[in-house]
Design an enzyme around this catalytic site. Structure first.
Site, PDB file in Angstrom:
ATOM      1  N   GLU A   1       9.751  -9.675  50.091  1.00  0.00           N
ATOM      2  CA  GLU A   1       8.704 -10.678  50.333  1.00  0.00           C
ATOM      3  C   GLU A   1       9.353 -12.049  50.308  1.00  0.00           C
ATOM      4  OE1 GLU A   1       5.504  -9.962  47.556  1.00  0.00           O
ATOM      5  OE2 GLU A   1       4.679  -8.363  48.799  1.00  0.00           O
TER       6      GLU A   1
ATOM      7  N   HIS B   1      -2.841 -18.291  50.052  1.00  0.00           N
ATOM      8  CA  HIS B   1      -2.080 -17.260  50.776  1.00  0.00           C
ATOM      9  C   HIS B   1      -2.196 -17.558  52.262  1.00  0.00           C
ATOM     10  CE1 HIS B   1      -0.445 -13.450  52.056  1.00  0.00           C
ATOM     11  NE2 HIS B   1      -0.217 -13.109  50.805  1.00  0.00           N
TER      12      HIS B   1
ATOM     13  N   ARG C   1       5.104 -19.620  50.175  1.00  0.00           N
ATOM     14  CA  ARG C   1       3.719 -19.561  50.672  1.00  0.00           C
ATOM     15  C   ARG C   1       3.100 -20.918  50.961  1.00  0.00           C
ATOM     16  NH1 ARG C   1       1.242 -14.670  47.044  1.00  0.00           N
ATOM     17  NH2 ARG C   1       2.538 -13.150  48.115  1.00  0.00           N
TER      18      ARG C   1
HETATM   19  C1  SIN Z   1       1.137 -11.465  45.814  1.00  0.00           C
HETATM   20  O1  SIN Z   1       0.154 -12.197  45.812  1.00  0.00           O
HETATM   21  O2  SIN Z   1       1.967 -11.494  44.904  1.00  0.00           O
HETATM   22  C2  SIN Z   1       1.389 -10.524  46.929  1.00  0.00           C
HETATM   23  C3  SIN Z   1       0.263 -10.519  47.844  1.00  0.00           C
HETATM   24  C4  SIN Z   1       0.710  -9.933  49.140  1.00  0.00           C
HETATM   25  O3  SIN Z   1       0.746  -8.700  49.233  1.00  0.00           O
HETATM   26  O4  SIN Z   1       0.985 -10.714  50.040  1.00  0.00           O
END
Ligand code: SIN
Ligand code: FAD
Length: 527
Positions: free
Chosen positions: A111, A228, A274
C-alpha cells in the site's frame, strides 16, 4: 448495585483485544452500541501492516510510519507498535485468524508509503471482518466476559478525580442505567460520521472522544483527519471504500479525458501518501469541473481481480459497475481520525481509572498522518496493552462506595442523535472543516458548532456536536499545513513553530505539548 470489575466500551479490534486481556483478572462487561460485529474494524479491507515478511525489517516499518506521520509521531509509541506487532499477529493466527496465503506462506500486499510488501489480508478484501470473527470467537471462550449489544454509552462517571463507571442505555429494559467498575477501557473507535462524506459506518460518531473530554480527560491532535482518496462516487451508491490495495496492485487514477494525472502532482504517483492523492484528485476534479475521477483496474487480469478483491467486485457490480471492465468513479471521503484521547504507551489517559485503545486514542503512533493499514495493528497491540495496564495498575479497594444512580426512564429523544443537528454538523464539517481548510470558514464553522453543542437536546447530540466543535477549534488553531491538516491560507509546513501537538481539555484554552506519551515531563503551553 450494578458493578463489575472492568468495563470495555466498544467491540472493534481494540475493545475485543482489551477484553480478552482483562478477563485474565476479573469480570468484564463489553458495552457496545450496535451489533457486536458492527464497527469500523468490520469494514476494514486492505489489511494489517506487520513486519513479518522475509524481506522486511522492524526498522523499515518504523521509518515508513515516522515518514507518513510528517514529523509528529511519538517514536516510543511507534516502536511499541512495530516491535510488538509480529507477536500479536502471530497470537491472532493461533487464535484462528485466517490470513490469505500463497503456497502455504502468508501473502503480503503493498500500500502507499510502505517501502515493502507488508500488508496481510484475509478473504482478499475482508480483513477486518476476519479479525472481528476470530477475536469474537476467542472472547466468547472466556466465561468472565459478558456482552451487552445495542447498549450505547452516553457518558463517563467521575468521582473524586477518578473515572468510576459509565452511564448507558440498557436495551432490554429501555432504561438509562449506570454501571461502576475498577477501570474502564474506552474503545469506541473513530468519528468519520461527523463529516457528510465518509467511509465509516453509522456507529462511528466519535462518542468516546467527546465523553472523555466532558469527563475531564485530555484530547490531542484532533485537527488531523485522514481523507481516503478512492471512495465509490457513483450516483445512488453508498460511499463504499475502494481499497488502497487496488492501487498497490497496479490500479491507476484517470481524469475525465482518460489521462493518468498523478505524475503531475507527485513522483510517487498513485502510491503517494493519502493526503497528497486526495488533494490531487480534488485539484483534478476542480480543473475538469467533474464530481469524481476514475480508478482504472481494467488492464489487470480479471481472474486476479475476482479472487483478490471479491467484496469490492461484488459491491461494485450491485451498482452496475464491473471493476474488470469499467473505470470506477471515485472521490475522497473522511476515513480516519489521527487525534483522540491522549494516552501513554500503555493506554492510560490523563483521567485515573480511564484507559483507551484504538482509533479513539491519540497514542502518537500516527502523528499527523496514519500509514495505511497501521490501525488494525494499533488496535491489537494497544488494546492488549491498555487491558494489561488496567488489570495491573493499583485500583481502589472496593466498588461499594460508588454512589450509582438508580435506573431511570429514557426520554425517546435519548435514543438517537437529533437528525437535524446531525445533518447540519455533517454538512458544516464537510464544507468548512474538510480536506481543504481556510481560516475564515473555520471561524464561521466554530461559531455555529458552538451554538449547536450548547443547544443540543440530549447527551448523544451534545457529544456529537461537541466533538465537531473540538475538531474545528484545533483546525483553526494550527496555522500551517501538515499531514491530514491542510490550510489553504497557510499551505506550508512550519517546523520551527508548529512541530507540536494540540491538546484540548475542559475549561482550558487549547494548548501545545511536545510529546504525546510523556505525560509528566511537560506542561501544556499556549501558542
Ligand atoms: C487503511 O485505511 O488502513 C486501509 C484502507 C484501504 O484498504 O485502503
Ligand atoms: P471500531 O472498530 O470502530 O470499534 C468501535 C466500537 O465502539 C464499535 O463496536 C462501536 O459500535 C462501539 N461504540 C462507539 N460508540 C459507542 C458508544 N457510545 N457506546 C458503546 N459502544 C460504542 N485500518 C487498517 O489498518 N487496515 C485497513 O484495511 C482498514 N480499512 C478500513 C476500511 C474502512 C471502510 C474503514 C471505515 C476503516 C478502515 N481502517 C483500516 C481503519 C480501521 O478499521 C479502524 O481504525 C479500526 O478498525 C478501529 O478499531 P477500533 O477498535 O478502535 O474501533
Amino acid at each position: 448495585m450494578n458493578t463489575t470489575d472492568y468495563i470495555v466500551i466498544g467491540s472493534g479490534v481494540a475493545g475485543l483485544r482489551a477484553a480478552v486481556e482483562l478477563s485474565r483478572g476479573g469480570r468484564v462487561v463489553i458495552l457496545t452500541k450496535d451489533r457486536l460485529d458492527e464497527s469500523n474494524t468490520e469494514y476494514a479491507q486492505g489489511g494489517v501492516a506487520v513486519a513479518l515478511s522475509d524481506d522486511d525489517e522492524i526498522a523499515l516499518h518504523v521509518e515508513d510510519t515516522l515518514n507518513a506521520g510528517a514529523g509528529l509521531c511519538d517514536e516510543l509509541a511507534v516502536r511499541v507498535l512495530v516491535e510488538e506487532g509480529p507477536r500479536y499477529i502471530t497470537e491472532l493466527i493461533e487464535w484462528g485468524a485466517e490470513f490469505d496465503r500463497t503456497d502455504g506462506a502468508l501473502a503480503f500486499t503493498r500500500e502507499a508509503a510502505h517501502s515493502r510488501r507488508r500488508i496481510l489480508h484475509a478473504g482478499g478484501d475482508s480483513t477486518g471482518s476476519e479479525i472481528v470473527r476470530s477475536l469474537l470467537a476467542r472472547a466468547r471462550q472466556e466465561p468472565n466476559i459478558t456482552f451487552l449489544a445495542h447498549a450505547a454509552t452516553l457518558g463517563l462517571l467521575v468521582d473524586d478525580g477518578r473515572c468510576i463507571g459509565v452511564e448507558y442505555i440498557d436495551p432490554h429494559e429501555s432504561l438509562l442505567c449506570q454501571m461502576g467498575a475498577k477501570a474502564i477501557v474506552l474503545a469506541t473507535g473513530g468519528a468519520g460520521q461527523v463529516f457528510a462524506q465518509t467511509t465509516n459506518p453509522d456507529v462511528a460518531t466519535g462518542d468516546g472522544i467527546a465523553m472523555a473530554y466532558a469527563a475531564g480527560a485530555m484530547v490531542c491532535d484532533l485537527e488531523f483527519i485522514q481523507f481516503h482518496p478512492t471512495v465509490l462516487s457513483a450516483p445512488g451508491a453508498p460511499r463504499f471504500l475502494l481499497s488502497e490495495a487496488l492501487r498497490g496492485e497496479g490500479g491507476r487514477l484517470r481524469n475525465d479525458a482518460g489521462e493518468t494525472f498523478m505524475k503531475n502532482y507527485d513522483e510517487r504517483e498513485e502510491l503517494a501518501p493519502r493526503d497528497i492523492v486526495s488533494r490531487s484528485i480534488v485539484a483534478e476534479m476542480v480543473r475538469t469541473g467533474r464530481q469524481w475521477v476514475y480508478l482504472d483496474m481494467t488492464h489487470l487480469d480479471a481472474n486476479f481481480l475476482h479472487t483478490r478483491f471479491p467484496k469490492i467486485h461484488l459491491t461494485c457490480l450491485r451498482y452496475g459497475l464491473d471493476i474488470t471492465k469499467d473505470q470506477i468513479p471515485v472521490s475522497p471521503a473522511a476515513h480516519y481520525i489521527m487525534g483522540g484521547v491522549r494516552t501513554d504507551s500503555e493506554g492510560r489517559t490523563s483521567l485515573p481509572g480511564l484507559y483507551a485503545a484504538g482509533e479513539v486514542t491519540c497514542t502518537g503512533v500516527h502523528g499527523a498522518n496514519r500509514l495505511a493499514s497501521n490501525s488494525l495493528l494499533e488496535g491489537l497491540v494497544f488494546g492488549a496493552r491498555a487491558g494489561f495496564a488496567a488489570l495491573h495498575d493499583p485500583q481502589p479497594a472496593g466498588l461499594e462506595a460508588f454512589q450509582l444512580r438508580q435506573p431511570a426512564d429514557i426520554s425517546p429523544s435519548d435514543w438517537v442523535i437529533d437528525p437535524q443537528t446531525r445533518f447540519r454538523v455533517q454538512e458544516l464539517m464537510w464544507r468548512k472543516v474538510g480536506l481543504i481548510r481556510k481560516g475564515g470558514e473555520l471561524s464561521e464553522a466554530l461559531v455555529e458548532l458552538t451554538d449547536l453543542a450548547a443547544s443540543a437536546l440530549n447527551s448523544r447530540t451534545r457529544n456529537f456536536a461537541s466533538l465537531a466543535r473540538l475538531i474545528a477549534e484545533a483546525a483553526l488553531w494550527r496555522e500551517e499545513s501538515r499531514g491530514g491538516h491542510y490550510r489553504d491560507d497557510f499551505p506550508l509546513r512550519n517546523d520551527s513553530h508548529w512541530r507540536v501537538h494540540s491538546t484540548q481539555q475542559l475549561d482550558q484554552p487549547i494548548c501545545a505539548v511536545q510529546s504525546i506519551s510523556a505525560f509528566d515531563a511537560q506542561t501544556p503551553r499556549t501558542i
